[in-house]
Design an enzyme around this catalytic site. Structure first.
Site, PDB file in Angstrom:
ATOM      1  N   HIS A  72       0.846  -1.192   0.000  1.00 39.64           N
ATOM      2  CA  HIS A  72       0.000   0.000   0.000  1.00 39.64           C
ATOM      3  C   HIS A  72       0.882   1.244   0.000  1.00 39.64           C
ATOM      4  O   HIS A  72       1.638   1.482   0.937  1.00 39.64           O
ATOM      5  CB  HIS A  72      -0.905   0.007   1.233  1.00 39.64           C
ATOM      6  CG  HIS A  72      -2.079  -0.912   1.107  1.00 39.64           C
ATOM      7  ND1 HIS A  72      -3.255  -0.720   1.799  1.00 39.64           N
ATOM      8  CD2 HIS A  72      -2.267  -2.024   0.372  1.00 39.64           C
ATOM      9  CE1 HIS A  72      -4.111  -1.683   1.488  1.00 39.64           C
ATOM     10  NE2 HIS A  72      -3.518  -2.483   0.626  1.00 39.64           N
ATOM     11  N   TYR A 200      -9.752   5.716   6.564  1.00 39.39           N
ATOM     12  CA  TYR A 200     -10.058   6.115   7.933  1.00 39.39           C
ATOM     13  C   TYR A 200     -11.117   7.209   7.886  1.00 39.39           C
ATOM     14  O   TYR A 200     -10.944   8.212   7.189  1.00 39.39           O
ATOM     15  CB  TYR A 200      -8.802   6.653   8.627  1.00 39.39           C
ATOM     16  CG  TYR A 200      -7.748   5.614   8.921  1.00 39.39           C
ATOM     17  CD1 TYR A 200      -7.612   5.071  10.205  1.00 39.39           C
ATOM     18  CD2 TYR A 200      -6.871   5.174   7.934  1.00 39.39           C
ATOM     19  CE1 TYR A 200      -6.642   4.127  10.487  1.00 39.39           C
ATOM     20  CE2 TYR A 200      -5.899   4.224   8.202  1.00 39.39           C
ATOM     21  CZ  TYR A 200      -5.791   3.715   9.482  1.00 39.39           C
ATOM     22  OH  TYR A 200      -4.821   2.771   9.755  1.00 39.39           O
ATOM     23  N   PRO A 292      -5.408   1.015  18.303  1.00 35.75           N
ATOM     24  CA  PRO A 292      -5.072   0.522  16.964  1.00 35.75           C
ATOM     25  C   PRO A 292      -5.168   1.561  15.855  1.00 35.75           C
ATOM     26  O   PRO A 292      -4.853   1.244  14.706  1.00 35.75           O
ATOM     27  CB  PRO A 292      -6.097  -0.596  16.750  1.00 35.75           C
ATOM     28  CG  PRO A 292      -7.262  -0.211  17.608  1.00 35.75           C
ATOM     29  CD  PRO A 292      -6.672   0.456  18.813  1.00 35.75           C
ATOM     30  N   LYS A 296       0.050   0.498  15.047  1.00 34.82           N
ATOM     31  CA  LYS A 296       1.387   0.446  15.627  1.00 34.82           C
ATOM     32  C   LYS A 296       1.638  -0.729  16.571  1.00 34.82           C
ATOM     33  O   LYS A 296       2.779  -0.943  16.984  1.00 34.82           O
ATOM     34  CB  LYS A 296       1.674   1.751  16.396  1.00 34.82           C
ATOM     35  CG  LYS A 296       1.793   2.957  15.504  1.00 34.82           C
ATOM     36  CD  LYS A 296       3.063   2.905  14.690  1.00 34.82           C
ATOM     37  CE  LYS A 296       3.046   3.869  13.516  1.00 34.82           C
ATOM     38  NZ  LYS A 296       2.989   3.249  12.235  1.00 34.82           N
ATOM     39  N   TYR A 383       3.169   6.966   9.882  1.00 41.07           N
ATOM     40  CA  TYR A 383       2.372   5.796   9.508  1.00 41.07           C
ATOM     41  C   TYR A 383       3.259   4.686   8.933  1.00 41.07           C
ATOM     42  O   TYR A 383       3.076   3.507   9.264  1.00 41.07           O
ATOM     43  CB  TYR A 383       1.292   6.186   8.492  1.00 41.07           C
ATOM     44  CG  TYR A 383       0.206   5.154   8.359  1.00 41.07           C
ATOM     45  CD1 TYR A 383      -0.908   5.163   9.194  1.00 41.07           C
ATOM     46  CD2 TYR A 383       0.291   4.128   7.408  1.00 41.07           C
ATOM     47  CE1 TYR A 383      -1.902   4.198   9.085  1.00 41.07           C
ATOM     48  CE2 TYR A 383      -0.700   3.164   7.292  1.00 41.07           C
ATOM     49  CZ  TYR A 383      -1.791   3.208   8.140  1.00 41.07           C
ATOM     50  OH  TYR A 383      -2.772   2.255   8.034  1.00 41.07           O
TER      51      TYR A 383
END
Length: 392
Positions: A72, A200, A292, A296, A383
């Protein structure tokens, strides 16, 4: 029995540490209180930082991950009626890999079985002794027989509820915790993901996340009250609520189907300091928990493994036990940065029963970080994962 390193816990962090140590000739024994089937049955996340991917390759267990994992290059954030793509690859030069934690664990289990290194499943009444005095030993019961394992070092990879952190002297450990007033209701289904990348979502009804495990298996989450019970959520109710929170174009493409797993997880931030007590070293969830939202949890455990592995190599192979003294300092430096990012992502994207001022601040944060290259880069570099640090 004698070994150099006793590893408590056969989750991915314990298995990964054991594999790395075995490959460089450092004897180790793993003790796990559950069965292999139970360990594999735990459903966890599957977004892997590039540092974790590299460590799996170094451990020689990346063949299936490299073949089946989904690269990704970006993620999407949706809020206030708009979508913002975060170009992870373009902003940082790195990507993440989607590959389920269950599959990571399976690959590491297979490697352990193939190399024949000792592992004791269903080890009961595990107790840690004398790790502050430089002569550690672990006692346990296996198949009704009491055993003693003498070792030089103990790696506590046995999770938040394990014996390792509980064995640390109460006057030498300090704990920090933030409990969030909501949980995540997750559903897994054998349906194609609604999009190729993770989405998200911040919505007045609550947070939502569209994720996946493969091209044919999806994982979705919605924010829920801690008073909720998973039994009260039929599949139809879940899909209806998820659709109501997604952007209209995304909801229109959503493919629904029967759930193959459904659960509610509370959210918390937790850190124990230090992560070293004599010759006992805490690793992963034994020392820290993250919500979550920032993906991580497993990745933070992996960075602990990286640092401890290099310190143990120095101690066992190069005569440098002094390197182990820096483990806690180096690990915690990265732990707190990941805790900050996970906390920040949670505050940015969830719905709180806050006052009007806090709501406006949240909206300003969303606007700022997604309208400047500096803000987007901050999200992206956290990220994909901050660099791992070895002791030298």
């Amino acid at each position: 029995m004698k070994t150099r390193v006793a590893i408590i816990g056969a989750g991915p962090s314990g298995l990964l540490l054991g594999q790395l140590l075995h490959r460089c000739g450092i004897d180790n024994v793993i003790l796990e209180r559950h069965t292999p089937e139970y360990v594999l049955g735990r459903i966890r996340a599957g977004v892997l930082e590039y540092g974790f991917v590299d460590l799996m390759r170094e451990a020689g267990v990346s063949e299936r991950m490299d073949r089946e994992g989904l690269v990704h290059d970006g993620i999407s954030l949706a809020f206030q009626g708009r979508r913002q793509h975060v170009d992870l690859k373009g902003l940082t030069g790195q990507a993440v890999l989607v590959y389920g934690q269950t599959e990571v664990t399976r690959d590491l289990m297979d490697a352990r079985k193939a190399n024949g290194a000792p592992i004791y499943y269903e080890a009961e009444d595990v107790q840690l002794h004398d790790f502050l005095d430089g002569k550690p030993r672990v006692t346990f019961t296996h198949q009704g027989q009491k055993r003693t394992l003498e070792c030089d070092y103990i790696a506590g990879c046995d999770g938040f509820h394990g014996v390792s952190r509980k064995s640390a002297p109460k006057d030498k450990i300090k704990e920090f915790e933030r409990v969030y007033p909501f949980g995540w209701l997750g559903l897994m289904s054998d349906t194609p993901p609604v999009e190729d990348e993770l989405i998200y979502v911040h919505n007045p009804r609550g947070f939502a996340l569209c994720s996946m495990r493969s091209h044919t298996r999806s994982r979705y989450y919605i924010q829920c009250s801690l008073a909720e019970h998973v039994e009260d959520w039929s599949d139809d109710r879940f899909w209806t609520e998820l659709s109501a929170r997604l952007p209209e174009d995304v909801a229109a493409r959503l493919v629904t189907g029967p759930s193959i797993e459904k659960s509610i997880a509370p959210l918390r931030s937790f850190v124990a300091e230090p992560m070293k007590f004599g010759n006992l070293f805490l690793v992963g969830d034994a020392a820290h928990i993250v919500p979550p939202t920032g993906a991580k949890g497993l990745n933070l455990a992996s960075s602990d493994v990286y640092t401890l592995y290099h310190a143990l190599r120095g101690a066992c192979l190069d005569g440098r036990p002094d390197l182990l003294d820096r483990y806690s300092e180096i690990a915690l430096r990265r732990v707190w940065k990941a805790e900050r990012f996970s906390w920040w992502m949670s505050m940015l994207l969830h719905t709180f029963d806050d006052d009007a001022f806090s709501q406006r601040i949240q909206k300003a944060e969303q606007d700022y970080y997604t309208s400047t290259r500096a803000g987007l880069t901050t999200i992206a570099e956290n990220y994909v994962g901050l660099p791992y640090e070895a002791v030298v």
